[in-house]
Design a protein around this motif. Sequence first.
Motif, mmCIF file in Angstrom:
data_model
loop_
_atom_site.group_PDB
_atom_site.id
_atom_site.type_symbol
_atom_site.label_atom_id
_atom_site.label_comp_id
_atom_site.label_asym_id
_atom_site.label_seq_id
_atom_site.Cartn_x
_atom_site.Cartn_y
_atom_site.Cartn_z
ATOM 1 N N UNK A 1 0.842 -1.192 0.000
ATOM 2 C CA UNK A 1 0.000 0.000 0.000
ATOM 3 C C UNK A 1 0.871 1.233 0.000
ATOM 4 N N UNK A 2 0.515 2.171 -0.815
ATOM 5 C CA UNK A 2 1.284 3.419 -0.907
ATOM 6 C C UNK A 2 0.474 4.560 -0.351
ATOM 7 N N UNK A 3 1.061 5.356 0.498
ATOM 8 C CA UNK A 3 0.383 6.484 1.121
ATOM 9 C C UNK A 3 0.267 7.647 0.166
ATOM 10 N N UNK A 4 -0.348 8.726 0.620
ATOM 11 C CA UNK A 4 -0.493 9.915 -0.235
ATOM 12 C C UNK A 4 0.846 10.531 -0.549
ATOM 13 N N UNK A 5 0.902 11.215 -1.672
ATOM 14 C CA UNK A 5 2.126 11.889 -2.109
ATOM 15 C C UNK A 5 2.098 13.335 -1.647
ATOM 16 N N UNK A 6 3.169 13.757 -0.987
ATOM 17 C CA UNK A 6 3.294 15.150 -0.564
ATOM 18 C C UNK A 6 4.198 15.865 -1.545
ATOM 19 N N UNK A 7 3.681 16.846 -2.210
ATOM 20 C CA UNK A 7 4.507 17.625 -3.142
ATOM 21 C C UNK A 7 5.216 18.713 -2.348
ATOM 22 N N UNK A 8 6.501 18.509 -2.101
ATOM 23 C CA UNK A 8 7.272 19.459 -1.295
ATOM 24 C C UNK A 8 8.208 20.291 -2.144
ATOM 25 N N UNK A 9 7.963 20.375 -3.408
ATOM 26 C CA UNK A 9 8.840 21.170 -4.251
ATOM 27 C C UNK A 9 8.384 21.050 -5.681
ATOM 28 N N UNK A 10 9.291 21.356 -6.593
ATOM 29 C CA UNK A 10 8.936 21.306 -7.993
ATOM 30 C C UNK A 10 10.004 20.559 -8.759
ATOM 31 N N UNK A 11 9.551 19.735 -9.691
ATOM 32 C CA UNK A 11 10.446 18.981 -10.550
ATOM 33 C C UNK A 11 10.611 19.752 -11.839
ATOM 34 N N UNK A 12 11.868 20.027 -12.209
ATOM 35 C CA UNK A 12 12.125 20.878 -13.371
ATOM 36 C C UNK A 12 12.516 20.029 -14.566
ATOM 37 N N UNK A 13 12.002 20.386 -15.724
ATOM 38 C CA UNK A 13 12.322 19.705 -16.972
ATOM 39 C C UNK A 13 12.647 20.745 -18.032
ATOM 40 N N UNK A 388 13.935 10.088 -8.567
ATOM 41 C CA UNK A 388 13.586 10.113 -9.990
ATOM 42 C C UNK A 388 12.390 11.024 -10.271
ATOM 43 N N UNK A 389 11.376 10.980 -9.399
ATOM 44 C CA UNK A 389 10.188 11.818 -9.608
ATOM 45 C C UNK A 389 10.264 13.107 -8.807
ATOM 46 N N UNK A 390 11.188 13.192 -7.852
ATOM 47 C CA UNK A 390 11.285 14.375 -7.014
ATOM 48 C C UNK A 390 10.185 14.476 -5.992
ATOM 49 N N UNK A 391 9.661 13.327 -5.551
ATOM 50 C CA UNK A 391 8.529 13.311 -4.628
ATOM 51 C C UNK A 391 8.924 12.694 -3.286
ATOM 52 N N UNK A 392 8.273 13.179 -2.224
ATOM 53 C CA UNK A 392 8.348 12.557 -0.903
ATOM 54 C C UNK A 392 6.989 11.925 -0.639
ATOM 55 N N UNK A 393 6.928 10.597 -0.652
ATOM 56 C CA UNK A 393 5.657 9.875 -0.503
ATOM 57 C C UNK A 393 5.452 9.492 0.958
ATOM 58 N N UNK A 394 4.403 10.022 1.565
ATOM 59 C CA UNK A 394 4.094 9.721 2.949
ATOM 60 C C UNK A 394 3.851 8.228 3.122
ATOM 61 N N UNK A 395 4.549 7.620 4.089
ATOM 62 C CA UNK A 395 4.364 6.211 4.400
ATOM 63 C C UNK A 395 3.490 6.017 5.622
ATOM 64 N N UNK A 396 3.849 6.686 6.713
ATOM 65 C CA UNK A 396 3.147 6.435 7.962
ATOM 66 C C UNK A 396 3.576 7.455 8.997
#
Length: 428
Positions: A1-13, A388-396
Amino acid sequence: MTGPVIDLGELRHGEDADPLPRPPRANGRPLRCALVLLLVLVTVASAGRPPRRSMVTMPAQIAAETLLADDLFVVLDPNPAQPTQRRLNAYRLPGGGPAWQTAVPAEGRSWGIMSMAGILLVTAYERTTTGQGALSLAFDRETGAYQWQQPGSPIRLADGNLLLQSGDEEEPVSLRAVDPCCGTVRWQLLDAAAHISLRDNGGGADRVVLNQPDGSIEVRDASTGAVLARGNLGAPGGRSPGFAQVVNDLLVFISESPTTITAYGLDRLDRRWSSTTGPVDYVQDCGPVLCWQTRSAGLRAVDPATGQERWRSDRWAWLFPYDGRLVATVLDSSATAVRQLAVLDPMTGRELAELGSWELAHFALGGPLVGVRRHPDGGLLVADLDVRTGEARLRDVLPDAAGICQATAGALLCPRIDGSYRLFEIPD
């Protein structure tokens, strides 16, 4: 199970992005931080209470040394009443039932534990009148039976053996390569050098570089002790002879007056390139580039083949390569373990993403990158950091956990305030 994704910044391309890391932005920063914090709280609240994770509580005293080694949780408990009779306790995972316990007949001010080749190696470090002394003791991993002991602190070798290093800045370094099964000495060098460097590409050390005070260098095979190359790289004219560091296939020699970094091929000491710079704090592997931190120009990244500068920045404190990217901490004066993390492109230094403020859990090479930080209501907030995605995914949110944690592929081991530990199962 994967928790919600917290967007704590921006991924630049995009190819038209600024090739240098952007400077910190002052305008709008307080408002932006407040909005991000609000977003985190709303995200967690909307997701509901995180699902209860499977966890096991295991006993340990405050100030105990611990190791999570596959199916064992190993605890070296302090014994203030009898410092020469510390207890080594092993618990079988995942249930946490006692496996065995044994006495460790050594005294030390600090300790370390490592697991390899069917043994658990406990190292006691003690400051003596002649310098820093170390003693390593081996115990059978399955039964706890005492096997052998040798002076020195352990270094894992690429061939599966151990290199034990004695000595420190105040006395010459001595080396012993031993078989982990029985402590048999395979080769040794007594009073070998003033300073040593090792090459370890992830599977253990395979090269040892001996650096003498006059600048003379020996490169040896770590498995056999055989000399591969010799040379004197000291500065002429009585100037400071400098010291050597090993980074992948290069021996990097740093001399002063002025500070000069010269790169040599490791196995033949053939000169590759040289660069003059300001005083250097450290040189390190940054994946496809070589990095060093200077006190005048900040962080510099160069092509390891030519020494040509790729990029520089005065924004980053320290960094390390991970999954094809560089993970960097923002330079600040904070003494806490929680730091602002960013993801960089190693070839350009361009900032790709901001991961937020996290303390990194200890992880083995190739293991998951897990961040933890205090939750306002107690416990630790845990997130997977995806470079790779620049994301911090909330686990618990782990109740009663106090950090610093150890991470494996499917579990997180965290201390509690009372000194005991909890092992949390973190399913995918």
